[in-house]
Scaffold this motif. Structure first.
Motif, PDB file in Angstrom:
ATOM      1  N   ALA A 177      -9.191   6.064 -11.417  1.00 36.86           N
ATOM      2  CA  ALA A 177      -8.453   5.259 -12.385  1.00 36.86           C
ATOM      3  C   ALA A 177      -6.952   5.414 -12.178  1.00 36.86           C
ATOM      4  O   ALA A 177      -6.189   4.440 -12.277  1.00 36.86           O
ATOM      5  CB  ALA A 177      -8.837   5.668 -13.807  1.00 36.86           C
ATOM      6  N   MET A 178      -6.521   6.637 -11.873  1.00 36.69           N
ATOM      7  CA  MET A 178      -5.098   6.880 -11.666  1.00 36.69           C
ATOM      8  C   MET A 178      -4.598   6.146 -10.432  1.00 36.69           C
ATOM      9  O   MET A 178      -3.519   5.546 -10.434  1.00 36.69           O
ATOM     10  CB  MET A 178      -4.860   8.398 -11.509  1.00 36.69           C
ATOM     11  CG  MET A 178      -3.375   8.798 -11.517  1.00 36.69           C
ATOM     12  SD  MET A 178      -2.612   8.588 -13.130  1.00 36.69           S
ATOM     13  CE  MET A 178      -1.598   7.129 -12.839  1.00 36.69           C
ATOM     14  N   ARG A 179      -5.397   6.150  -9.365  1.00 40.76           N
ATOM     15  CA  ARG A 179      -4.978   5.442  -8.155  1.00 40.76           C
ATOM     16  C   ARG A 179      -4.939   3.938  -8.374  1.00 40.76           C
ATOM     17  O   ARG A 179      -4.083   3.240  -7.819  1.00 40.76           O
ATOM     18  CB  ARG A 179      -5.901   5.817  -6.993  1.00 40.76           C
ATOM     19  CG  ARG A 179      -5.638   7.226  -6.473  1.00 40.76           C
ATOM     20  CD  ARG A 179      -6.690   7.725  -5.525  1.00 40.76           C
ATOM     21  NE  ARG A 179      -6.364   9.094  -5.105  1.00 40.76           N
ATOM     22  CZ  ARG A 179      -7.259  10.011  -4.762  1.00 40.76           C
ATOM     23  NH1 ARG A 179      -8.551   9.711  -4.784  1.00 40.76           N
ATOM     24  NH2 ARG A 179      -6.875  11.209  -4.400  1.00 40.76           N
ATOM     25  N   ASP A 180      -5.854   3.434  -9.197  1.00 42.23           N
ATOM     26  CA  ASP A 180      -5.805   2.007  -9.538  1.00 42.23           C
ATOM     27  C   ASP A 180      -4.508   1.676 -10.270  1.00 42.23           C
ATOM     28  O   ASP A 180      -3.872   0.646 -10.009  1.00 42.23           O
ATOM     29  CB  ASP A 180      -7.004   1.623 -10.413  1.00 42.23           C
ATOM     30  CG  ASP A 180      -8.298   1.524  -9.623  1.00 42.23           C
ATOM     31  OD1 ASP A 180      -8.223   1.445  -8.383  1.00 42.23           O
ATOM     32  OD2 ASP A 180      -9.372   1.546 -10.255  1.00 42.23           O
ATOM     33  N   GLN A 181      -4.112   2.556 -11.188  1.00 37.63           N
ATOM     34  CA  GLN A 181      -2.866   2.333 -11.920  1.00 37.63           C
ATOM     35  C   GLN A 181      -1.665   2.360 -10.991  1.00 37.63           C
ATOM     36  O   GLN A 181      -0.740   1.546 -11.112  1.00 37.63           O
ATOM     37  CB  GLN A 181      -2.692   3.391 -13.012  1.00 37.63           C
ATOM     38  CG  GLN A 181      -3.662   3.281 -14.174  1.00 37.63           C
ATOM     39  CD  GLN A 181      -3.386   4.320 -15.241  1.00 37.63           C
ATOM     40  OE1 GLN A 181      -2.243   4.727 -15.454  1.00 37.63           O
ATOM     41  NE2 GLN A 181      -4.444   4.765 -15.914  1.00 37.63           N
ATOM     42  N   LEU A 182      -1.671   3.312 -10.063  1.00 34.60           N
ATOM     43  CA  LEU A 182      -0.538   3.439  -9.147  1.00 34.60           C
ATOM     44  C   LEU A 182      -0.423   2.237  -8.219  1.00 34.60           C
ATOM     45  O   LEU A 182       0.654   1.962  -7.678  1.00 34.60           O
ATOM     46  CB  LEU A 182      -0.667   4.719  -8.323  1.00 34.60           C
ATOM     47  CG  LEU A 182      -0.529   6.026  -9.101  1.00 34.60           C
ATOM     48  CD1 LEU A 182      -0.788   7.218  -8.183  1.00 34.60           C
ATOM     49  CD2 LEU A 182       0.851   6.141  -9.729  1.00 34.60           C
ATOM     50  N   SER A 183      -1.515   1.539  -8.017  1.00 32.79           N
ATOM     51  CA  SER A 183      -1.492   0.374  -7.142  1.00 32.79           C
ATOM     52  C   SER A 183      -0.910  -0.851  -7.838  1.00 32.79           C
ATOM     53  O   SER A 183      -0.658  -1.873  -7.186  1.00 32.79           O
ATOM     54  CB  SER A 183      -2.916   0.059  -6.653  1.00 32.79           C
ATOM     55  OG  SER A 183      -3.447   1.144  -5.921  1.00 32.79           O
ATOM     56  N   GLN A 184      -0.682  -0.737  -9.167  1.00 31.19           N
ATOM     57  CA  GLN A 184      -0.094  -1.846  -9.918  1.00 31.19           C
ATOM     58  C   GLN A 184       1.423  -1.664  -9.986  1.00 31.19           C
ATOM     59  O   GLN A 184       1.940  -0.560  -9.842  1.00 31.19           O
ATOM     60  CB  GLN A 184      -0.670  -1.882 -11.338  1.00 31.19           C
ATOM     61  CG  GLN A 184      -2.176  -1.946 -11.386  1.00 31.19           C
ATOM     62  CD  GLN A 184      -2.726  -3.157 -10.660  1.00 31.19           C
ATOM     63  OE1 GLN A 184      -2.199  -4.257 -10.812  1.00 31.19           O
ATOM     64  NE2 GLN A 184      -3.775  -2.949  -9.879  1.00 31.19           N
TER      65      GLN A 184
END
Length: 508
Positions: free
Chosen positions: A492-499
């Motif tokens: 989930a954190m990596r998904d956020q960082l990709s935004q």
């Protein structure tokens, strides 16, 4: 002992007045718990056949343990469901497991609305007035002892099929290297749907010790329970240690002479956090561990080596062999990265109703000894490296591999390097695809309490990290998202960082 039920029945027969569970001000003896389990067993035996799955949707409690051991006495296969999961996740697990019976309370009935309950009884174990089951239904060690779901955060959680032999081996091995004795008191904070949390109970019961139930994850509440119950052992994940090492935490400033060890799994513990714990409780043994649900626990680092090797996951647990296999199928010598392969008695049977994924992960021993019968091992999908002394270091997941400046690397490698700074509690790195040859490396961090800032961390990365490991951006957060088991939700954190994001970041 041959089955999980024996962990309770043996001590109940020998020492019925020994305290099995402490929940607040209430103490339940092994004899009392056994009696309650036998009442549950009568109901379960009437509703199920041997091997049928029984879903347990309850908070950590004596009732939950009575239901769990009652299922074993009735020769059923219990399936703990995390009580914080939503309707969709609960429905998926119940349906996927093919549960014939659900043990829960009216509080959780709204979570069952997505299920067809026509032929699936729902019973509150606290209301049972059954006559205790006179004799346990017979089972053997190789029989299925339940399903443990690898994740409750999505509707695609996989059920790992475990035997009595698996669970007893895990309980015995852990109680051995933690040196558990009957006078130990283990704080049960982690969900019992989590193999790590369940093992705390089984390892404690294997030696006739006491389980202390703790539901609140609030740091001061945990510290109060440690004091009040004179807890001797505490298992946690990195997010828990963050909650227990805030600047004014009693764990850092008030002696806890009863607490003799803590264990960590579910993610690496930052060296800065290890140092804080050692400074606050110098007598404390810190046991760093690595495991996977498919084989429960693979490695542990002896507390004597934690200060010298704070980033190591240690060596194989007792009665277990860890093999490092390269992508070419050959064994890896020291210093060479390869996939961790686990061999031993905790290797599960496979994934419930998923033969294709089972065949990918549960495979024949890659280097069998001459004349040795066929043996199944677990290919973890995790890359590790051994040093010349045999100590293992976690490198990352196989699916994390990418190239930075032409060099193969994983996001976990970068996270490890950032944590080694001593300036952060946790770090998560995302490799975001770009139009160029290299990905954009973005790091999210939680800073160590009162000892560091973004400027210091950026300077450290420029100075100490190899060019291909340096993050392009650093984002500072107060907290990280967590999974239902309390682990940092790295996906989930990596998904956020990709935004797109604009605040609290720096370019090293």
């Amino acid at each position: 002992m041959y089955t999980v039920a024996d962990l309770l029945t043996t001590t109940a027969a020998r020492m019925p007045d020994r305290v099995a569970v402490i929940d607040g001000s209430t103490a339940t003896t092994y004899g009392d718990l056994h009696e309650r389990a036998r009442r549950c067993a009568t109901l379960i035996a009437r509703q199920t056949q041997p091997g049928d799955r029984v879903a347990i949707l309850l908070p950590r409690s004596v009732d939950a343990l009575a239901a769990y051991f009652g299922a074993h006495l009735a020769a059923a296969a219990p399936v703990f469901i995390h009580d914080q999961l939503g309707r969709r996740q609960v429905a998926h697990i119940v349906e996927h497991a093919g549960a014939h019976l659900i043990l829960t309370t009216s509080r959780y009935h709204p979570r069952l609305r997505d299920l067809d309950l026509t032929d699936r009884p729902v019973v509150d174990p606290a209301t049972l007035q059954e006559t205790p089951l006179p004799t346990a239904r017979p089972r053997i060690g190789g029989d299925i002892a339940g399903l443990i779901y690898t994740s409750g955060s999505t509707g695609t959680a996989k059920g790992v099929t475990v035997t009595h032999d698996n669970l007893l081996a895990g309980a015995t091995i852990v109680s051995d290297y933690l040196h558990l004795v009957p006078t130990d008191r283990t704080l049960a904070l982690l969900p019992w749907s989590f193999d790590y949390g369940l093992n705390q109970v089984l390892a404690s019961f294997a030696v006739g010790a006491t389980v202390v139930i703790q539901r609140s994850w609030f740091g001061p509440d945990i510290c109060r329970t440690l004091d009040a119950a004179q807890v001797t052992g505490l298992a946690g994940v990195p997010s828990l240690w963050a909650a227990l090492t805030w600047p004014r935490s009693p764990l850092l400033h008030r002696p806890q002479p009863a607490l003799r060890y803590i264990t960590n799994s579910g993610g690496p513990l930052a060296p800065a956090t290890i140092e804080q714990l050692h400074e606050g409780q110098p007598h404390l043994d810190i046991v760093l561990m690595y495991g996977l649900t498919e084989a429960f626990r693979s490695t542990y680092l002896d507390p004597a080596h934690v200060s010298a090797r704070p980033t190591s996951i240690g060596k194989a647990i007792p009665n277990t062999e860890i093999i490092i296999v390269g992508d070419d199928g050959r064994p890896c010598p020291p210093g060479v990265t390869g996939q961790l392969v686990h061999r031993g008695p905790t290797v599960a049977l496979g994934y419930w109703q998923d033969p294709d994924t089972t065949a990918q992960v549960f495979r024949p021993h890659p280097f069998p000894a001459a004349g040795h019968p066929a043996e199944t091992v677990v290919y973890s999908g995790d890359y590790v490296r051994a040093d010349t002394d045999g100590y293992l270091y976690y490198i990352g997941r196989r699916d994390e591999l990418f190239k930075s400046r032409g060099i193969r690397v994983t996001t976990t490698e970068i996270e490890t390097e950032i944590r080694a700074s001593g300036l952060v509690r946790d770090a998560v790195v995302a490799a975001v695809d770009t139009d160029g040859p290299d990905p954009l490396l973005i790091a999210a961090v939680t800073l160590a309490n009162g000892t560091s800032n973004l400027t210091d961390l950026s300077a450290y990365c420029r100075r100490e990290l190899a060019p291909h490991l340096q993050p392009h951006e650093i984002v500072v957060l107060e907290t990280m998202p967590t999974t239902s088991t309390g682990k940092t939700d790295r996906a989930a954190m990596r998904d956020q960082l990709s935004q797109p994001h604009t605040s609290g970041k720096a370019q090293p």
